[in-house]
Design an enzyme around this catalytic site. Structure first.
Site, short mmCIF file in Angstrom:
data_model
loop_
_atom_site.label_atom_id
_atom_site.label_comp_id
_atom_site.label_asym_id
_atom_site.label_seq_id
_atom_site.Cartn_x
_atom_site.Cartn_y
_atom_site.Cartn_z
N GLU A 274 95.20 -41.20 8.82
CA GLU A 274 94.29 -40.44 9.94
C GLU A 274 93.93 -39.30 9.27
O GLU A 274 94.31 -38.55 8.31
CB GLU A 274 94.95 -40.14 11.23
N HIS A 292 94.19 -41.27 18.36
CA HIS A 292 95.36 -40.48 18.53
C HIS A 292 95.18 -39.57 19.66
O HIS A 292 95.37 -38.41 19.50
CB HIS A 292 95.63 -39.88 17.15
#
Length: 330
Positions: A274, A292
């Protein structure tokens, strides 16, 4: 033991809810990241050397070298988040730095998002929304965007902690049958309350279920726990949901399984690198992708901030912080 400052210097790596920052500024000598950009390794190093209390988030990777290089002033790392896999806890222990986190606050919010993905992926909700926005919907049709019902299906929960149990409660209300694999079996009365069947063998459970949701913490033991071999054990019409940590699943193997129809689809809120998302995932229509956002509620983020503050105040007062991660430290 060094005396703890009554008004410690606190550095926070990302912007927090305004109410939390205001309370921190009132209680501590607090500095905030007004630009809200992730700090570089050099900036993290500088910050850790200039404060008594360091408040990172789950996106800040705190290597052993950063901890060892921090000055003697740093005494507490008050993490904003429940997960601690981004922190080198052994290095913190060796340096005598107390580490805290924010467990429990996000249980219900994360379980809500997991349940949303369990419903969204089989019912192809994201695909339908994209068709509508693209102006491609020609009206209702008997075979239009057919998905799969979840009622009566078998949900396998990998990790039956707080979040796993909260997911089980929601899923049971939606008519799913609950199965789970965990390091330790739940007490019989909890199993009865959740209507849950325990599988000591993860491989056997994977072959039996229709939907797998991953709610286990990330560790060396769970790294790539769901790999190519285990994906092949699942039914071809089964779905995988991951709102825990991206690296619990072997992403390369998952992409292959989705491309070849080894499994029917996936719902992902987390990724191994990420904020980077593999472009191949973006091109797949049988995947629901979220940035997320499992904990992204106003209430949850304020609750996390309040826990950070409570941990710092307890430490300042000379008490063991309520959410201290490692045992045995004063």
């Amino acid at each position: 033991m060094k005396e703890r400052p009554a008004r410690p210097s606190v550095i926070v790596t990302r912007r927090l809810p305004a109410a939390v920052e205001a309370r921190m500024a009132d209680l501590f000598d607090a500095s905030f990241n007004k630009e809200d950009k992730p700090l570089t390794r050099a900036e993290l190093s500088d910050a850790m050397s200039a404060c008594d209390v360091f408040v990172p988030t789950v996106t800040d990777t705190i290597y052993a070298g950063l901890i060892r290089g921090a000055g003697e002033r740093l005494r507490l790392i008050a993490n904003f988040g429940a997960g601690t896999d981004h922190l080198d806890l052994a290095a913190a222990r060796q340096k005598g730095i107390v580490v805290t986190n924010t467990p429990g606050v996000l249980t219900e919010d994360t379980a809500d998002l997991v349940m949303a993905l369990i419903l969204a992926v089989p019912r192809r909700l994201a695909e339908g929304e994209k068709v509508l926005r693209a102006g491609q919907w020609a009206g209702w049709a008997p075979t239009g965007l057919e998905g799969h019902s979840v009622t009566g299906k078998k949900l396998g929960i990998l990790g039956m902690g707080r979040i796993g149990r909260a997911v089980a409660k929601r899923a049971r209300a939606c008519g799913l049958k609950i199965h789970y694999h965990n390091r330790e079996r739940l007490p019989a009365n909890v199993e009865r309350r959740l209507g849950a069947k325990y599988w000591p063998d993860l491989d056997a459970m994977l072959a039996a279920i229709d939907v797998l949701t991953i709610n286990a913490p990330y560790s060396r033991e769970t790294h790539h726990m769901i790999d190519a071999r285990r994906l092949k054990l699942m039914k071809s019409d089964a779905y995988l949901i991951n709102a825990a940590r991206g690296s619990i699943v072997d992403q390369e193997a998952l992409i292959g399984a989705l491309q070849t129809g080894t499994i029917a689809g996936a719902g992902l809120d987390v990724f191994p690198d990420e904020p980077n998302v593999d472009p191949r995932l973006l091109r797949l229509s049988n995947v629901v992708l979220l940035p997320h956002m499992g904990s992204a509620t106003f209430e949850g983020r304020v609750g996390m901030g309040n826990k950070v503050i409570a941990n710092i105040r307890a430490w300042v007062d000379g008490h063991r912080p309520p959410d201290q991660v490692l045992e045995g430290w004063a």
